[in-house]
Design an enzyme around this catalytic site. Sequence first.
Site, PDB file in Angstrom:
ATOM      1  N   HIS A 240      -7.368   1.321  -7.461  1.00 49.14           N
ATOM      2  CA  HIS A 240      -6.239   2.253  -7.396  1.00 49.14           C
ATOM      3  C   HIS A 240      -5.673   2.452  -8.799  1.00 49.14           C
ATOM      4  CE1 HIS A 240      -5.431   0.949  -2.945  1.00 49.14           C
ATOM      5  NE2 HIS A 240      -6.477   1.755  -3.064  1.00 49.14           N
TER       6      HIS A 240
ATOM      7  N   SER B 125      -6.349  -3.227  -6.246  1.00 47.95           N
ATOM      8  CA  SER B 125      -5.159  -2.446  -6.597  1.00 47.95           C
ATOM      9  C   SER B 125      -4.370  -3.237  -7.637  1.00 47.95           C
ATOM     10  CB  SER B 125      -4.338  -2.127  -5.344  1.00 47.95           C
ATOM     11  OG  SER B 125      -3.284  -1.235  -5.645  1.00 47.95           O
ATOM     12  N   THR B 126      -3.104  -3.579  -7.360  1.00 44.26           N
ATOM     13  CA  THR B 126      -2.279  -4.298  -8.328  1.00 44.26           C
ATOM     14  C   THR B 126      -2.941  -5.614  -8.736  1.00 44.26           C
ATOM     15  OG1 THR B 126      -0.304  -3.366  -7.327  1.00 44.26           O
ATOM     16  CG2 THR B 126       0.005  -5.278  -8.738  1.00 44.26           C
TER      17      THR B 126
ATOM     18  N   MET C 121      -1.476  -4.467  -3.449  1.00 41.65           N
ATOM     19  CA  MET C 121      -0.479  -4.199  -2.419  1.00 41.65           C
ATOM     20  C   MET C 121      -1.085  -3.336  -1.316  1.00 41.65           C
ATOM     21  SD  MET C 121       3.058  -3.513  -4.541  1.00 41.65           S
ATOM     22  CE  MET C 121       2.425  -2.293  -5.678  1.00 41.65           C
TER      23      MET C 121
ATOM     24  N   ASP D  74      -5.255  -1.081   2.175  1.00 39.85           N
ATOM     25  CA  ASP D  74      -6.482  -0.334   1.935  1.00 39.85           C
ATOM     26  C   ASP D  74      -7.661  -1.302   1.837  1.00 39.85           C
ATOM     27  OD1 ASP D  74      -8.103   1.845   1.537  1.00 39.85           O
ATOM     28  OD2 ASP D  74      -7.453   2.239  -0.521  1.00 39.85           O
TER      29      ASP D  74
END
Length: 346
Positions: free
Chosen positions: A192, A165-166, A287, A290
């Site tokens: 993401h 993600s991030t 973050m 998941d």
Amino acid sequence: MPPHKTTTLLIEDSGFMRIILSDLLKSDPSIELLGTASNGLKGLEKIRQLRPDVIITDMVMPESDGLAVVKNVMQNNPKPVILLSSLEKEDPKVFEALLAGAFDFLNKEEVTKLAKQQQFPLNEMVKVAAGVSLGKLAGARGEKNTFEHSFDEQLRYEAIAIGASTGGPVAIEQLLNGLPANLNIPVIIAQHMPEQFLRSFAKRLDRVIPLRVKLAQQGEEPEGGTVYVLPGHKNSHVILDSHTNRPIFSFTRKKYREFNFPSIDGLFMSLAEVYGKKLIGIVLTGMGRDGTKGLQAIQQQRGFTIAQDEKSSVVFGMPKSAIDHKVINQVLALKEIPGFVVSCLA
């Protein structure tokens, strides 16, 4: 003594969007908006004057765009920079800005839409960005591994799954650059990111890493030597369907606890069913949580699981969740993961 507020500066050329985004930021009592600017040049001047904790900038602007802002900030006054972009513009410079040190990016239209549903991704991202170590932001592409590794005919593992993600786009590029050019098993990635940007991300990776990279297509069977980036269709997830005569990518409207698109849990759980103990699952920076449930499924099938360590993660949320739930076999620095994965295959 009043609690510390995270100070921000907003750079956005649209007056209408400046008002909307300013109101969103001001609605959070833990965030202080120090000022706004209508283009990159004015924004850089205000950054020098106001010294905010976090900078929020549009990507496409006259007189110095978002990429120029990021490069200037990271060179002269390093601060976390959040990028704003419109999906219809699909600006490929977003990925150059991330490599130059930007923290993450958001779609402006999605930010305002979610605010009407009492969800505030921009405000949450500002608060997370304020706590990030600045030394982690300037990404390294990693050296290309053009070495043709001598693989045995029968490998211990048949697929590699990656969730991020991030901070993920930079981490994924570095990891993939470290894999051998003749890798003969599929690599499947859930990052993401909005759908349109995932198309650009796949195209970029295909240009800059030795392996072939493409967006996964419905009905397609994963092939060795190819990296598949999952599309991020809203309201549906991409999984590997094992209920056919051959495993193929398929869309599902199944709901997962961690509401992200594409779902890392959904991908990992479906791959665990198909590949069993022949699967390596890797969770990178990001973050949230998941991937934890999916890694648990991989472990239950006796596959191997890897988490990026805290020191090399931009945001340690997803790896930490997986480690805390004891579903990780090995914790590694990002730069160590490619070599370790290759050693596992032999």
